[in-house]
Design a protein around this motif. Sequence first.
Motif, short mmCIF file in Angstrom:
data_model
loop_
_atom_site.label_atom_id
_atom_site.label_comp_id
_atom_site.label_asym_id
_atom_site.label_seq_id
_atom_site.Cartn_x
_atom_site.Cartn_y
_atom_site.Cartn_z
N ILE A 88 -2.77 9.96 11.94
CA ILE A 88 -4.11 9.66 11.44
C ILE A 88 -4.54 8.23 11.70
O ILE A 88 -5.74 7.93 11.73
N LEU A 89 -3.57 7.30 11.91
CA LEU A 89 -3.94 5.89 12.13
C LEU A 89 -4.81 5.77 13.38
O LEU A 89 -4.52 6.35 14.44
N GLY A 90 -5.87 5.03 13.27
CA GLY A 90 -6.80 4.81 14.38
C GLY A 90 -7.85 5.88 14.52
O GLY A 90 -8.77 5.74 15.34
N LYS A 91 -7.74 6.96 13.73
CA LYS A 91 -8.73 8.04 13.82
C LYS A 91 -9.95 7.70 12.97
O LYS A 91 -9.85 7.05 11.94
N GLY A 92 -11.10 8.19 13.41
CA GLY A 92 -12.34 7.96 12.68
C GLY A 92 -13.15 9.25 12.61
O GLY A 92 -12.61 10.35 12.65
N ASN A 93 -14.47 9.09 12.52
CA ASN A 93 -15.37 10.24 12.50
C ASN A 93 -15.02 11.20 11.36
O ASN A 93 -15.04 12.42 11.52
N TYR A 94 -14.67 10.62 10.19
CA TYR A 94 -14.38 11.38 8.97
C TYR A 94 -13.23 12.38 9.15
O TYR A 94 -13.14 13.38 8.42
N GLU A 95 -12.35 12.14 10.09
CA GLU A 95 -11.24 13.07 10.30
C GLU A 95 -10.32 13.12 9.09
O GLU A 95 -9.70 14.14 8.81
N TRP B 129 -2.44 4.24 5.69
CA TRP B 129 -2.31 5.60 5.15
C TRP B 129 -0.93 5.67 4.52
O TRP B 129 0.08 5.74 5.21
N ASN B 130 -0.84 5.56 3.17
CA ASN B 130 0.46 5.35 2.54
C ASN B 130 1.23 6.66 2.35
O ASN B 130 0.73 7.77 2.62
N HIS B 131 2.47 6.51 1.84
CA HIS B 131 3.35 7.67 1.67
C HIS B 131 2.77 8.67 0.67
O HIS B 131 2.91 9.89 0.85
N ALA B 132 2.15 8.13 -0.40
CA ALA B 132 1.56 9.04 -1.39
C ALA B 132 0.46 9.89 -0.76
O ALA B 132 0.30 11.08 -1.12
N MET B 133 -0.29 9.31 0.17
CA MET B 133 -1.34 10.07 0.85
C MET B 133 -0.72 11.13 1.76
O MET B 133 -1.24 12.26 1.87
N ILE C 58 0.84 -1.20 0.00
CA ILE C 58 0.00 0.00 0.00
C ILE C 58 0.88 1.25 0.00
O ILE C 58 0.60 2.24 -0.69
N ASP C 59 1.97 1.22 0.79
CA ASP C 59 2.89 2.36 0.81
C ASP C 59 3.55 2.56 -0.55
O ASP C 59 3.84 3.70 -0.96
N PHE C 60 3.80 1.46 -1.26
CA PHE C 60 4.48 1.53 -2.54
C PHE C 60 3.58 2.04 -3.66
O PHE C 60 4.07 2.50 -4.69
N LEU C 61 2.26 1.95 -3.47
CA LEU C 61 1.33 2.37 -4.52
C LEU C 61 1.57 3.83 -4.87
O LEU C 61 1.70 4.68 -3.99
N PRO C 62 1.59 4.15 -6.16
CA PRO C 62 1.80 5.56 -6.55
C PRO C 62 0.61 6.45 -6.24
O PRO C 62 0.76 7.66 -6.07
#
Length: 895
Positions: free
Chosen positions: A307-314, A292-296, A273-277
Amino acid sequence: MMKHLIPSSIGSKIAGGFFILVAILLLISWISYYQLKSIDTLVSQHVMEKGDARSLSKDIIIKSGFVYSLVEEYLSTKTESRKVAIRIIIKDGLRTIHEYMRTIHLRSLESEEKKAFDQLQQIFLQYQDSLNYVLRSSDSKGADHEITIKSADEFRDLHSRFTTLLLQYDKIAAIIMYDSWNDAKEQTHRIKNYILILSIITVVIAVLLGFIGTRSITRPISNLVKVLEKYGTGDFSVRAYVRSDDEIGFFANRFNIMLDQLQIAHQQLLDIIDFLPDATIVVDNEKKVIAWNHAMESMTGVKKKDILGKGNYEYALAFYGERRPMLVDIVTEPQEEYEKRYAHIEKMPDGTLAGETYVLNRKGGVLYFYGTAATLYDNRGNVVGAIESVRDITSRKRAEDELKKHRERLEELVKERTAELSLAKEAAESANEAKSVFLANMSHELRTPMNAILGYSQLMQRDTSLRPEQREYLNTINRSGEHLLALINNVLEIAKIEAQRISLEPVTFDLSALLRDLGMMFKVRTDAKGLRLDLEGISELPYYIVADQNKLRQILTNLMGNAVKFTAKGGIAVRYAVEERTENEVRLAVEVEDTGVGIAEEEMDRLFQTFEQTASGRRSESGTGLGLAISREYAHLMGGDITVTSRVAEGSTFRLEVPVKEGRKSDVLQGDKYPRRVMGLAQGQAVPRILVAEDSEESRILLVKFLQMAGLEVREAVNGKEAVEICEAFMPHFVFMDIRMPVMDGLEATRRIKSTEAGKSIVIAALTAHTLEKEREEILAAGCDDFVRKPFREHEIFDVMAKHLGLEYIHEPVEEMPDGRMAEPSPEQLQALPHNLLSELRAAALRLDTAHILEVIEKIAVIDAPLGAALRGFAENMEYDHLLMLLESKDVTAS
């Protein structure tokens, strides 16, 4: 050793505890059974013994009372016989009492009971003695009565005491029996208590074993459950620690291995997922971010750890500046729900969602994004989350806008250009159609007079009164006509190729015979020029193949002819081979190598173009530049090709490769190798009626002459309308119908004739100068049964009638050898011919000019028909070497 004694598996533990419980229960049951059996035996024994004793004592009481009554009766009886009877009964009773006493004595008696019985036994002895004494004293004659009375009183007293003691013994026995029952009851109570205690102990042991076994099983399982719970919360570092060698330990070990593999797979998935462009986000069922990958990170500026573990549309804040659903949230909703709110979202065939959106950046510019999202499922089909990839398409959108502007401009240009091309296309089509019409007209206009020229020359060759110079003029006419016809055929052949109106006509033929004929034909020419001709590999080829024989012959003739033409010294090598072979197809390869002038590199590109000649070709001042172009097009049509390699002043090598199918000898069509002039109809045949419809007077008269010379009934028509009228009245069997005629053309006339009931049986053969396949199809579609191309040979006219009417002809006689071959012409026959004909024939044979050779032979046939037929056979079989050998023999040249 203890390790081997302790069960090492859950099954062994459970089985061991079960067997221990069973063993304890069996032991308790066995002890209880044994004790109860002992009690039963004891009680039965006491009851039986005490019961028997009491029963015997009662019987003794009864018997003793009975005896007592008998004694009283005995004492009071005066009759001797009666006394005897009573005495016997008394003794019997006394014996019974004695037996009863002895039986009681044999019983196992308690101490008190035994004491009472001993007293009873002593009294019984006295009682017995007293009774015997009473009986003796009473029986003695002269006995003292007082003694008798006294002994009777003693007996009564002993009887009373004996009875009293019996009652006392019975009472004692009853008491003892009661005590035995109490003992038995007490013993039973003890056993019950014992069994109860053992049962309680067994239950306690079972509970302890169950607790221990359950603990040994559930504790490691509980540990595994705790590990799973931690793993489910995202802690992938937990492992199960179970120290045992049983199944739980084995399972825990494998479980840890599985966790290792899952952790590796999970890490690999995160790495992927991190490698995905594309910027990628993954959420779980609670809409919490789990990837949440590097491109994001690069796109949003939000770090993964934040951001990991966050919800509520954050996660939407990074895009829209507000909490709102994204595709990753919408993809898990029912389709009818999101279709109402998000019209720009498209559902793909594989179930993923896709859509474009735009946001305003901090600088006030517009950013465009393209997102795709998909639902994630577990192996049971349950939704476990969703994934979304986001791509920044701002540059693409800008490029599309620019492209749209250019496209709109281009569309305007295309419309303008299309209009121009449309006009050009119409002009090209008109030109092409005009070209086809021109070729058709030219074919008709050229072939029609050529038909008259060649046809009348054939008729004139039958005239034996011609002077030699007239024959020479006639030969020149024929030779020039044949050459002109060859040029016309080449031009029309190129036109057919360009119009893609040429097709193959595959037949089964003898390949080796074709190659040998070509070899012999060119051997004459190479010998004449002093060149060497080598033929290699013919024996390695299949004997019979299926291909277009005429086109293959024309290709090889052209290649070998060019080699001979442009080679002045050295030689020519023709190599034949099979390059590839499949189940029923071979790839035929032919190389023609010469030592001629060669071809310059800059001329290679023009070599196979129409009407183009190389420098050497132009210097030779012969040829039209069509031979190689036609040959290569034929090769392409047959599925092959012609290639060339060459060096100036060293020579050239032309290579032909074509695929052909292997054939069978039985499929080879056997034709007449020696066509001869028709002299008339064979006997026994009705004379057919023939109609010739031809607007050209020369062609019409020529054809009528041929038919009338054969004895056929012939009528003439100068146009199609007249042909239809004559058919109605004349009812011909066969019609030669020219296609181009005034008033009504031949196609329309054919349709009208064939439309009538009588006309359906009339055979119509079209006379046409057209050579394109399209015209041939039109001719057959109009109703014509066959066609003859102009200019026609004499034998073609008679062959087509024989084919459809079944006619048989009388031909000019030809002498044959016994094996069916033509007889060898004698030198005398050749010497009798005019010298100019022999010279002309020899020159034509050296040039391999088939048309000219046949023309000369036709002239010879007028003078000597059998000789002409024999020479025609050699020519048509291309046996030019044999023909030259005859012409150059000493006997002939000496004349």
